[in-house]
Design a protein around this motif. Structure first.
Motif, PDB file in Angstrom:
ATOM      1  N   GLY A   7       0.849  -1.254  -0.073  1.00  0.00           N
ATOM      2  CA  GLY A   7      -0.005   0.610   0.417  1.00  0.00           C
ATOM      3  C   GLY A   7       0.892   1.273   0.069  1.00  0.00           C
ATOM      4  N   SER A   8       0.128   1.944   0.142  1.00  0.00           N
ATOM      5  CA  SER A   8       0.816   3.953  -0.542  1.00  0.00           C
ATOM      6  C   SER A   8       1.135   4.187   1.321  1.00  0.00           C
ATOM      7  N   ILE A   9       2.326   4.824   1.353  1.00  0.00           N
ATOM      8  CA  ILE A   9       2.363   5.334   2.787  1.00  0.00           C
ATOM      9  C   ILE A   9       2.023   6.617   2.800  1.00  0.00           C
ATOM     10  N   ALA A  10       1.943   7.404   1.905  1.00  0.00           N
ATOM     11  CA  ALA A  10       1.266   8.274   1.708  1.00  0.00           C
ATOM     12  C   ALA A  10      -0.451   9.119   2.262  1.00  0.00           C
ATOM     13  N   ARG A  11      -1.076   7.161   1.193  1.00  0.00           N
ATOM     14  CA  ARG A  11      -2.341   7.390   2.235  1.00  0.00           C
ATOM     15  C   ARG A  11      -2.833   6.560   3.228  1.00  0.00           C
ATOM     16  N   ARG A  12      -1.344   6.021   3.769  1.00  0.00           N
ATOM     17  CA  ARG A  12      -1.854   5.727   5.190  1.00  0.00           C
ATOM     18  C   ARG A  12      -1.739   6.993   6.074  1.00  0.00           C
ATOM     19  N   MET A  13      -0.537   7.201   5.949  1.00  0.00           N
ATOM     20  CA  MET A  13      -0.233   9.053   6.403  1.00  0.00           C
ATOM     21  C   MET A  13      -1.810   9.949   6.827  1.00  0.00           C
ATOM     22  N   MET A  14      -2.901   9.944   5.529  1.00  0.00           N
ATOM     23  CA  MET A  14      -3.605  11.238   4.874  1.00  0.00           C
ATOM     24  C   MET A  14      -4.792   9.501   6.135  1.00  0.00           C
ATOM     25  N   ILE A  15      -4.607   9.231   5.793  1.00  0.00           N
ATOM     26  CA  ILE A  15      -5.975   8.357   6.744  1.00  0.00           C
ATOM     27  C   ILE A  15      -5.477   8.035   8.343  1.00  0.00           C
ATOM     28  N   ILE A  16      -4.564   8.307   8.556  1.00  0.00           N
ATOM     29  CA  ILE A  16      -3.950   8.383   9.867  1.00  0.00           C
ATOM     30  C   ILE A  16      -4.319   9.749  10.702  1.00  0.00           C
ATOM     31  N   ALA A  17      -3.861  10.897   9.780  1.00  0.00           N
ATOM     32  CA  ALA A  17      -4.200  12.474  10.032  1.00  0.00           C
ATOM     33  C   ALA A  17      -5.437  12.733  10.126  1.00  0.00           C
ATOM     34  N   ALA A  18      -6.110  11.726   9.213  1.00  0.00           N
ATOM     35  CA  ALA A  18      -7.733  12.125   9.404  1.00  0.00           C
ATOM     36  C   ALA A  18      -8.532  12.261  10.149  1.00  0.00           C
ATOM     37  N   VAL A  19      -8.194  10.255  10.731  1.00  0.00           N
ATOM     38  CA  VAL A  19      -8.886   9.598  11.813  1.00  0.00           C
ATOM     39  C   VAL A  19      -8.449  10.048  13.237  1.00  0.00           C
ATOM     40  N   TRP A  20      -6.932  11.409  13.278  1.00  0.00           N
ATOM     41  CA  TRP A  20      -6.375  11.922  14.402  1.00  0.00           C
ATOM     42  C   TRP A  20      -7.610  13.202  14.610  1.00  0.00           C
ATOM     43  N   ILE A  21      -7.853  13.974  13.087  1.00  0.00           N
ATOM     44  CA  ILE A  21      -8.418  14.951  13.841  1.00  0.00           C
ATOM     45  C   ILE A  21      -9.229  15.136  13.683  1.00  0.00           C
ATOM     46  N   VAL A  22     -10.259  14.005  12.759  1.00  0.00           N
ATOM     47  CA  VAL A  22     -11.560  13.328  13.593  1.00  0.00           C
ATOM     48  C   VAL A  22     -12.017  13.649  14.991  1.00  0.00           C
ATOM     49  N   VAL A  23     -11.175  12.439  15.299  1.00  0.00           N
ATOM     50  CA  VAL A  23     -10.942  11.743  16.675  1.00  0.00           C
ATOM     51  C   VAL A  23     -10.892  13.743  17.924  1.00  0.00           C
ATOM     52  N   LEU A  24     -10.209  14.342  17.810  1.00  0.00           N
ATOM     53  CA  LEU A  24      -9.328  15.292  18.687  1.00  0.00           C
ATOM     54  C   LEU A  24     -10.712  16.456  18.441  1.00  0.00           C
ATOM     55  N   LEU A  25     -10.729  16.863  16.985  1.00  0.00           N
ATOM     56  CA  LEU A  25     -12.733  17.871  17.028  1.00  0.00           C
ATOM     57  C   LEU A  25     -13.417  17.114  17.263  1.00  0.00           C
ATOM     58  N   ALA A  26     -14.020  16.681  17.162  1.00  0.00           N
ATOM     59  CA  ALA A  26     -14.463  15.388  18.095  1.00  0.00           C
ATOM     60  C   ALA A  26     -14.987  15.663  19.734  1.00  0.00           C
TER      61      ALA A  26
END
Length: 448
Positions: A7-26
């Protein structure tokens, strides 16, 4: 062969960032919503408590035992029907006293509340209006009755404020989340740019013929670049060694083939002996270069580990079979290990121990790890023969060099030992045995 990927390293990093951003903002949004809700509710409760305090301070008992205000309340909303701001005073056995804003309605007071301090609670007693109420039990001087003072306010204003703030928070957090995600995408793209530069550099190596990655890169990828450059250097060195071996072998075979062609063309009467002699010469060259090629190939596979004493014992048994009259002794560190393939180690020891048995006086002594403090593992092979004069100890390593021509041999044993040991980073030297008086061969190999 097609390489597998995970898989893509960039995709992994963006998925992790998106999940972390959603969790923190929630979590942050929920905490901020609770804090603002409590703050607005407290302010609203304070607005209800102020007229309640004014009511209690101005309440008196008339001659009929009912409560009345000795001065009117300042808030005009109590006078406007259905204004959303109400008060009511209840007393056991007395007429309820309530604000004009209630008009034809009355407040359903919770009779179970009997507290001298204000108690706040919500009520849905009016179908079209949700109320926030504050209630307090007071005993007015001149009366034995426990009076329930209640002030009620419509929650519509409070709910509107809360909904407005929540809408603002929702939009703000949504914009913030999108902005943070775009920043994470930009960070990922910029952070992985060195890998794209490495890919272009490798493509340049393949297409333009360069042999190193020289482009300045961040510290985090420098170890990988260094390993890549080391691998390229190793591959280039192997290619050069292969070309050198091929050239040397071609050069070595050229002269015998020329002699054979000339002898065959001229119908030389001694053709049989010429063929045998030149074939033996070619066989020696082939054996020599094959030994070097095998050593180079096995070295390229990876780091190997061989126990010296096990290989020496195997060689000892073979040498005893060939020279049963020779006395062979092994001693030293049984745990000593070297970074060689066992086949190459046994070829080195076999050449040296066979030479010692062949040219010695009948005794051979092998010492494993003769110098324990040496970074390289030293192996001594000693015999009781006549030895080799010091001035000839360099020339004896040349291919085909032999001091005793009466005994069979190719003259390539020491040359093979020198070349194979050098390929693995080792070395071989000759000296004089102090114990046996003959030749001392010291083979030094890298420890495992």
């Amino acid at each position: 062969m097609e390489t597998r990927n995970t898989g893509s390293i960039a995709r992994r990093m963006m998925i992790i960032a998106a999940v972390w951003i959603v969790v923190l903002l929630a979590i942050g949004g929920f905490a901020l919503d609770r804090a603002l809700t409590q703050l607005l509710s407290k302010q609203f409760d304070e607005q209800l408590e102020l007229p309640l305090t004014a009511m209690i301070s101005s309440a008196e008992i008339d001659p009929y035992g009912d409560v009345w205000f000795n001065r009117p309340l300042a808030d005009q909303r109590f006078l406007e029907p259905n204004s959303g701001f109400y008060y009511q005073i209840n007393g056991s056995g007395a007429v309820n006293y309530f604000s004009r804003s209630l008009w034809d309605r009355t407040l359903a007071i919770d009779e179970d509340i009997d507290a001298e301090n204000p108690v706040f609670y919500d009520s849905d007693q009016f179908p079209d209006e949700s109320l926030r109420m504050v209630q307090r039990t007071v005993q007015i001087p001149g009366s034995d009755t426990q009076w329930q003072f209640v002030v009620a306010g419509s929650r519509e204003e409070l709910d509107d404020q809360l909904n407005s703030i929540r809408a603002l928070l929702g939009w703000s957090f949504a914009v913030l989340g999108v902005g943070l995600f775009l920043m994470a995408v930009a960070q990922t793209w910029y952070g992985l740019s060195p890998l794209r530069r490495i890919r272009r550099a490798i493509a340049s190596i393949r297409q333009a013929g360069s042999n190193r990655v020289t482009e300045p890169l961040p510290l985090e990828v420098q170890p990988m670049v260094q390993e890549l450059n080391a691998l390229l250097d190793h591959s280039q060195k192997q290619a050069e060694e292969a070309r050198t071996h091929a050239g040397n072998l071609a050069h070595a075979l050229k002269t015998p083939l020329t002699v054979l062609n000339n002898a065959a063309r001229e119908h030389d009467p001694g053709l049989d002996s010429i063929v045998l002699r030149e074939s033996a010469s070619m066989q020696r060259q082939v054996d020599h270069h094959l030994a070097r090629a095998r050593a180079v190939g096995r070295r390229a596979i990876g780091h190997s580990r061989s126990l010296v004493m096990e290989s020496a014992s195997a060689v000892e048994r073979a040498v005893r079979t060939l020279y049963p009259e020779v006395r062979l002794d092994l001693a030293g560190n049984a745990a000593a290990a070297v970074s060689l393939e066992r086949q190459d180690l046994e070829e080195l020891l076999g050449n040296l121990m066979e030479n010692a048995a062949k040219y010695g006086g009948g005794s051979v002594f092998v010492t494993v790890d003769a110098r324990p403090d040496d970074p390289l593992c030293a192996i001594w092979i000693e015999d009781d023969g006549i030895g080799i004069p010091e001035e000839q100890r360099v020339a004896i390593f040349e291919r085909g060099a032999r001091l005793d021509t009466e005994k069979p041999g190719t003259g390539l044993g020491l040359a093979i030992v020198r070349d194979v040991a050098g390929i693995y980073g080792g070395e071989v030297s000759l000296g004089e045995s102090e114990d046996l008086g003959g030749l001392l061969v010291e083979l030094r190999l890298p420890r495992a």
